[in-house]
Design an enzyme around this catalytic site. Structure first.
Site, PDB file in Angstrom:
ATOM      1  N   ALA A 253     -10.380   4.885 -15.952  1.00  0.00           N
ATOM      2  CA  ALA A 253      -9.081   5.128 -15.294  1.00  0.00           C
ATOM      3  C   ALA A 253      -9.214   6.269 -14.295  1.00  0.00           C
ATOM      4  CB  ALA A 253      -8.013   5.465 -16.322  1.00  0.00           C
TER       5      ALA A 253
ATOM      6  N   THR B 224     -18.796   9.063  -9.815  1.00  0.00           N
ATOM      7  CA  THR B 224     -19.142   8.592  -8.473  1.00  0.00           C
ATOM      8  C   THR B 224     -20.183   9.490  -7.809  1.00  0.00           C
ATOM      9  OG1 THR B 224     -18.200   8.416  -6.243  1.00  0.00           O
ATOM     10  CG2 THR B 224     -17.078   9.901  -7.730  1.00  0.00           C
ATOM     11  N   ASP B 225     -20.914   8.920  -6.864  1.00  0.00           N
ATOM     12  CA  ASP B 225     -21.880   9.722  -6.095  1.00  0.00           C
ATOM     13  C   ASP B 225     -21.181  10.673  -5.126  1.00  0.00           C
ATOM     14  OD1 ASP B 225     -20.935   7.825  -4.292  1.00  0.00           O
ATOM     15  OD2 ASP B 225     -22.913   7.049  -3.737  1.00  0.00           O
ATOM     16  N   GLU B 226     -19.859  10.483  -4.932  1.00  0.00           N
ATOM     17  CA  GLU B 226     -19.154  11.347  -3.964  1.00  0.00           C
ATOM     18  C   GLU B 226     -19.068  12.795  -4.428  1.00  0.00           C
ATOM     19  OE1 GLU B 226     -15.682   9.942  -2.070  1.00  0.00           O
ATOM     20  OE2 GLU B 226     -16.344   7.856  -2.091  1.00  0.00           O
TER      21      GLU B 226
ATOM     22  N   TYR C 158     -10.260  13.566  -3.370  1.00  0.00           N
ATOM     23  CA  TYR C 158     -10.646  12.625  -4.429  1.00  0.00           C
ATOM     24  C   TYR C 158     -11.946  13.071  -5.090  1.00  0.00           C
ATOM     25  CZ  TYR C 158     -13.294   8.646  -6.248  1.00  0.00           C
ATOM     26  OH  TYR C 158     -14.102   7.845  -7.023  1.00  0.00           O
TER      27      TYR C 158
ATOM     28  N   THR D  51     -11.684  16.098  -7.345  1.00  0.00           N
ATOM     29  CA  THR D  51     -11.116  15.861  -8.691  1.00  0.00           C
ATOM     30  C   THR D  51     -12.124  15.127  -9.578  1.00  0.00           C
ATOM     31  OG1 THR D  51     -10.003  13.788  -8.049  1.00  0.00           O
ATOM     32  CG2 THR D  51      -8.719  15.841  -7.873  1.00  0.00           C
ATOM     33  N   LYS D  52     -12.929  14.250  -9.000  1.00  0.00           N
ATOM     34  CA  LYS D  52     -13.970  13.584  -9.812  1.00  0.00           C
ATOM     35  C   LYS D  52     -15.035  14.603 -10.231  1.00  0.00           C
ATOM     36  CE  LYS D  52     -14.409   9.980 -10.942  1.00  0.00           C
ATOM     37  NZ  LYS D  52     -13.923   9.269 -12.164  1.00  0.00           N
TER      38      LYS D  52
ATOM     39  N   LYS E 208     -11.058  -3.454  10.805  1.00  0.00           N
ATOM     40  CA  LYS E 208     -10.856  -2.091  11.322  1.00  0.00           C
ATOM     41  C   LYS E 208     -11.949  -1.180  10.780  1.00  0.00           C
ATOM     42  CE  LYS E 208      -6.724  -3.413  12.786  1.00  0.00           C
ATOM     43  NZ  LYS E 208      -6.910  -4.386  13.860  1.00  0.00           N
TER      44      LYS E 208
ATOM     45  N   GLY F 182     -12.620  14.347   7.490  1.00  0.00           N
ATOM     46  CA  GLY F 182     -13.699  14.824   6.610  1.00  0.00           C
ATOM     47  C   GLY F 182     -14.681  13.742   6.188  1.00  0.00           C
TER      48      GLY F 182
HETATM   49  P1  NAD Z   1      -9.142   1.258  -9.274  1.00  0.00           P
HETATM   50  O1  NAD Z   1      -8.207   2.078  -8.457  1.00  0.00           O
HETATM   51  O2  NAD Z   1      -9.430  -0.137  -8.882  1.00  0.00           O
HETATM   52  O3  NAD Z   1      -8.627   1.205 -10.794  1.00  0.00           O
HETATM   53  C1  NAD Z   1      -8.129   2.328 -11.469  1.00  0.00           C
HETATM   54  C2  NAD Z   1      -7.372   1.842 -12.700  1.00  0.00           C
HETATM   55  O4  NAD Z   1      -6.931   3.004 -13.419  1.00  0.00           O
HETATM   56  C3  NAD Z   1      -6.129   1.002 -12.382  1.00  0.00           C
HETATM   57  O5  NAD Z   1      -6.063  -0.120 -13.222  1.00  0.00           O
HETATM   58  C4  NAD Z   1      -4.973   1.963 -12.662  1.00  0.00           C
HETATM   59  O6  NAD Z   1      -3.783   1.290 -13.078  1.00  0.00           O
HETATM   60  C5  NAD Z   1      -5.566   2.817 -13.771  1.00  0.00           C
HETATM   61  N1  NAD Z   1      -4.945   4.138 -13.846  1.00  0.00           N
HETATM   62  C6  NAD Z   1      -4.729   5.025 -12.832  1.00  0.00           C
HETATM   63  N2  NAD Z   1      -4.112   6.133 -13.302  1.00  0.00           N
HETATM   64  C7  NAD Z   1      -3.967   5.969 -14.643  1.00  0.00           C
HETATM   65  C8  NAD Z   1      -3.416   6.765 -15.674  1.00  0.00           C
HETATM   66  N3  NAD Z   1      -2.911   7.991 -15.427  1.00  0.00           N
HETATM   67  N4  NAD Z   1      -3.434   6.280 -16.943  1.00  0.00           N
HETATM   68  C9  NAD Z   1      -3.944   5.050 -17.204  1.00  0.00           C
HETATM   69  N5  NAD Z   1      -4.456   4.246 -16.256  1.00  0.00           N
HETATM   70  C10 NAD Z   1      -4.481   4.699 -14.991  1.00  0.00           C
HETATM   71  O7  NAD Z   1     -10.460   2.131  -9.340  1.00  0.00           O
HETATM   72  P2  NAD Z   1     -11.965   1.636  -9.538  1.00  0.00           P
HETATM   73  O8  NAD Z   1     -12.559   1.343  -8.215  1.00  0.00           O
HETATM   74  O9  NAD Z   1     -11.977   0.624 -10.618  1.00  0.00           O
HETATM   75  O10 NAD Z   1     -12.630   2.989 -10.054  1.00  0.00           O
HETATM   76  C11 NAD Z   1     -12.684   3.280 -11.440  1.00  0.00           C
HETATM   77  C12 NAD Z   1     -13.626   4.435 -11.690  1.00  0.00           C
HETATM   78  O11 NAD Z   1     -14.905   4.095 -11.200  1.00  0.00           O
HETATM   79  C13 NAD Z   1     -13.221   5.722 -10.971  1.00  0.00           C
HETATM   80  O12 NAD Z   1     -13.446   6.802 -11.850  1.00  0.00           O
HETATM   81  C14 NAD Z   1     -14.161   5.825  -9.801  1.00  0.00           C
HETATM   82  O13 NAD Z   1     -14.448   7.170  -9.500  1.00  0.00           O
HETATM   83  C15 NAD Z   1     -15.391   5.140 -10.384  1.00  0.00           C
HETATM   84  N6  NAD Z   1     -16.273   4.576  -9.361  1.00  0.00           N
HETATM   85  C16 NAD Z   1     -15.821   3.605  -8.525  1.00  0.00           C
HETATM   86  C17 NAD Z   1     -16.669   3.087  -7.565  1.00  0.00           C
HETATM   87  C18 NAD Z   1     -16.208   2.022  -6.590  1.00  0.00           C
HETATM   88  O14 NAD Z   1     -16.940   1.699  -5.665  1.00  0.00           O
HETATM   89  N7  NAD Z   1     -15.028   1.436  -6.780  1.00  0.00           N
HETATM   90  C19 NAD Z   1     -17.982   3.567  -7.458  1.00  0.00           C
HETATM   91  C20 NAD Z   1     -18.417   4.581  -8.326  1.00  0.00           C
HETATM   92  C21 NAD Z   1     -17.541   5.068  -9.276  1.00  0.00           C
HETATM   93  O1  DAU Z   2     -19.296   6.076  -3.433  1.00  0.00           O
HETATM   94  C1  DAU Z   2     -18.462   5.670  -4.485  1.00  0.00           C
HETATM   95  C2  DAU Z   2     -17.030   5.621  -4.012  1.00  0.00           C
HETATM   96  O2  DAU Z   2     -16.925   4.463  -3.195  1.00  0.00           O
HETATM   97  C3  DAU Z   2     -16.022   5.576  -5.143  1.00  0.00           C
HETATM   98  O3  DAU Z   2     -16.063   6.792  -5.837  1.00  0.00           O
HETATM   99  C4  DAU Z   2     -14.607   5.361  -4.615  1.00  0.00           C
HETATM  100  O4  DAU Z   2     -13.699   5.195  -5.689  1.00  0.00           O
HETATM  101  C5  DAU Z   2     -14.605   4.113  -3.746  1.00  0.00           C
HETATM  102  O5  DAU Z   2     -13.319   3.948  -3.168  1.00  0.00           O
HETATM  103  C6  DAU Z   2     -15.649   4.231  -2.648  1.00  0.00           C
HETATM  104  O6  DAU Z   2     -15.305   5.315  -1.732  1.00  0.00           O
HETATM  105  P1  DAU Z   2     -15.438   5.162  -0.130  1.00  0.00           P
HETATM  106  O7  DAU Z   2     -14.480   6.102   0.469  1.00  0.00           O
HETATM  107  O8  DAU Z   2     -16.861   5.194   0.281  1.00  0.00           O
HETATM  108  O9  DAU Z   2     -14.938   3.614  -0.022  1.00  0.00           O
HETATM  109  P2  DAU Z   2     -13.958   2.870   1.005  1.00  0.00           P
HETATM  110  O10 DAU Z   2     -14.001   1.427   0.617  1.00  0.00           O
HETATM  111  O11 DAU Z   2     -12.635   3.511   1.131  1.00  0.00           O
HETATM  112  O12 DAU Z   2     -14.714   3.061   2.402  1.00  0.00           O
HETATM  113  C7  DAU Z   2     -16.080   2.671   2.565  1.00  0.00           C
HETATM  114  C8  DAU Z   2     -16.492   3.086   3.983  1.00  0.00           C
HETATM  115  O13 DAU Z   2     -15.778   2.286   4.925  1.00  0.00           O
HETATM  116  C9  DAU Z   2     -16.155   4.520   4.320  1.00  0.00           C
HETATM  117  O14 DAU Z   2     -17.167   5.027   5.181  1.00  0.00           O
HETATM  118  C10 DAU Z   2     -14.829   4.433   5.086  1.00  0.00           C
HETATM  119  C11 DAU Z   2     -14.982   3.105   5.802  1.00  0.00           C
HETATM  120  N1  DAU Z   2     -13.739   2.330   6.058  1.00  0.00           N
HETATM  121  C12 DAU Z   2     -12.868   2.143   5.042  1.00  0.00           C
HETATM  122  C13 DAU Z   2     -11.742   1.363   5.234  1.00  0.00           C
HETATM  123  C14 DAU Z   2     -10.742   1.136   4.109  1.00  0.00           C
HETATM  124  C15 DAU Z   2     -13.550   1.760   7.310  1.00  0.00           C
HETATM  125  O15 DAU Z   2     -14.372   1.929   8.238  1.00  0.00           O
HETATM  126  N2  DAU Z   2     -12.453   0.963   7.488  1.00  0.00           N
HETATM  127  C16 DAU Z   2     -11.532   0.748   6.512  1.00  0.00           C
HETATM  128  O16 DAU Z   2     -10.543   0.025   6.749  1.00  0.00           O
END
Ligand code: NAD
Ligand code: DAU
Length: 332
Positions: free
Chosen positions: A79, A121-123, A148, A151-152, A203, A273
């Site tokens: 979550a 996350t790697d961020e 973001y 906080t992670k 975009k 940023g």
């Molecule tokens: P997401 O936004 O798709 O899903 C988040 C889920 O958490 C949702 O179902 C939401 O309803 C739930 N949630 C949010 N706040 C909550 C709360 N207070 N209590 C209970 N549930 C809550 O996010 P995601 O992409 O699935 O990411 C999940 C985790 O994986 C995050 O910690 C993110 O840092 C990590 N992560 C994501 C990626 C990626 O590329 N998506 C990569 C590396 C790590």
């Molecule tokens: O690296 C792991 C992270 O990857 C996770 O921790 C995050 O939860 C997940 O959202 C993702 O973060 P990014 O910010 O890298 O993902 P995002 O999909 O928002 O954007 C990917 C790249 O694309 C980033 O360089 C921004 C760019 N972007 C994004 C959007 C939405 C665009 O160029 N156009 C867009 O419309």
């Protein structure tokens, strides 16, 4: 059979992980998810209901969390507030869920002595120069750039402190950018795929040279299960699949795979940023726990993902207009 509690199980990472667990193990899974704008109960549709209990609730609700921890063997914490552009608009929910939520879960893990795996996350490491030869490892110093990521990073450090100070049996994984089914249309890849389906030009922020290290979500799921089963307590594992691509490369591939000219996209206002480049060195996970990714070929994984969004418009259609209105107001 084990009892697993998955937080955020209606989100992208959580729902794909649960599918993987239900297919690969005989564990029973309980989900706690607040069903924010990012959560979708339909992401768990079709799974055997005998294997799954869904609880709608907030991870900062200590009484509810305590009850759920009493009935579980292990917890996988997915979550989160997860989207950078939302954090730039309003960071408050990120502090609530990512910091206070993780703290609430750690306290319950401490009280009940539960095994805890924290998805991160790697961020948290900030970004790399385009020409840097090193990649992120478990020893890279924390240096988050965005609200973001900060906080992670904070949540990771809470986990480490609860291991050291209270003996909580926790592991952490830091993964790179995931793609695959059930990802919210606010994110880069699903936004561009659904734009093309809707007849909107994709975009790309700024010049589009920024690099992300893409991994298929099924590979993230198998890595997490590997760490949950065999990871050493107190350790951090990087998860990556050597998938570095610039944003323009990704968008051009999406356009080609969807039968359009590869230059049919717009450059829009850059993200404040904006991190330049992420890249993961996943040696530790591969050598120590013998994990390897199954999706070596980004192009075929992307083609599968495009097919999924074409075939599942009802899953994403409702969110699309609100997401595009949000971006339009920001010039993106
Ligand atoms: P997401 O936004 O798709 O899903 C988040 C889920 O958490 C949702 O179902 C939401 O309803 C739930 N949630 C949010 N706040 C909550 C709360 N207070 N209590 C209970 N549930 C809550 O996010 P995601 O992409 O699935 O990411 C999940 C985790 O994986 C995050 O910690 C993110 O840092 C990590 N992560 C994501 C990626 C990626 O590329 N998506 C990569 C590396 C790590
Ligand atoms: O690296 C792991 C992270 O990857 C996770 O921790 C995050 O939860 C997940 O959202 C993702 O973060 P990014 O910010 O890298 O993902 P995002 O999909 O928002 O954007 C990917 C790249 O694309 C980033 O360089 C921004 C760019 N972007 C994004 C959007 C939405 C665009 O160029 N156009 C867009 O419309």
């Amino acid at each position: 059979m084990g009892r697993l509690l998955v937080t955020g199980g209606a989100g992208f990472i959580g729902s794909n992980f649960i599918r993987h667990v239900v297919n690969q193990t005989d564990h029973h899974v309980t989900v706690i998810d607040a069903l924010t704008y990012a959560g979708n109960r339909d992401s768990l549709a079709g799974l055997d209901e005998d294997r799954l209990t869904f609880v709608r609730g907030d991870i900062t609700d200590a009484a509810l969390v305590d009850r759920l921890f009493a009935d579980t063997d292990a917890v996988v914490h997915c979550a989160a507030e997860s989207h950078n552009d939302n954090a730039l608009d309003d960071p408050r929910p990120f502090l609530h869920t990512n910091i206070v939520g993780t703290y609430t879960l750690l306290e319950a893990a401490r009280r009940h002595g539960r095994r805890f795996h924290h998805i991160s996350t790697d961020e948290v490491f900030g970004d790399l120069a385009f020409d840097a030869s090193e990649r992120f490892t478990e020893r890279t110093p924390y240096n988050p750039s965005s609200p973001y990521a900060a906080t992670k990073a904070g949540s990771d450090l809470l986990v480490r402190a609860w291991v050291r100070s209270f003996g909580v049996r926790a592991t952490i994984s830091n993964c790179s950018n995931n793609y695959g089914p059930y990802q919210h249309v606010e994110k880069f890849i699903p936004r561009q795929i659904t734009n093309v389906i809707r007849g909107i030009r994709p975009k790309v922020y700024g010049r589009g040279e920024n690099i992300r290290d893409w991994i298929h979500v099924d590979d993230h799921s198998s890595a997490v299960l590997t760490i949950l089963d065999g990871g050493r307590i107190g350790e951090t594992y990087m998860i990556g699949a050597d998938g570095e691509r610039s944003n323009t490369e990704v968008v051009e591939l999406i356009l080609e795979l969807m039968g359009h000219r590869s230059d049919a996209y717009d450059h829009v206002t850059d993200r404040a940023g904006h991190d330049l480049r992420y890249a993961i060195d996943g040696t530790k996970l591969r050598t120590e726990l013998g994990w390897s990714p199954r999706y070596g070929d980004f192009e075929s994984g992307l083609a599968d993902t495009i097919r999924w969004y074409r075939e599942n418009e009802s899953w994403w259609a409702e969110s699309k207009d609100a997401v595009e209105a949000f971006y339009a107001a920001r010039g993106q």
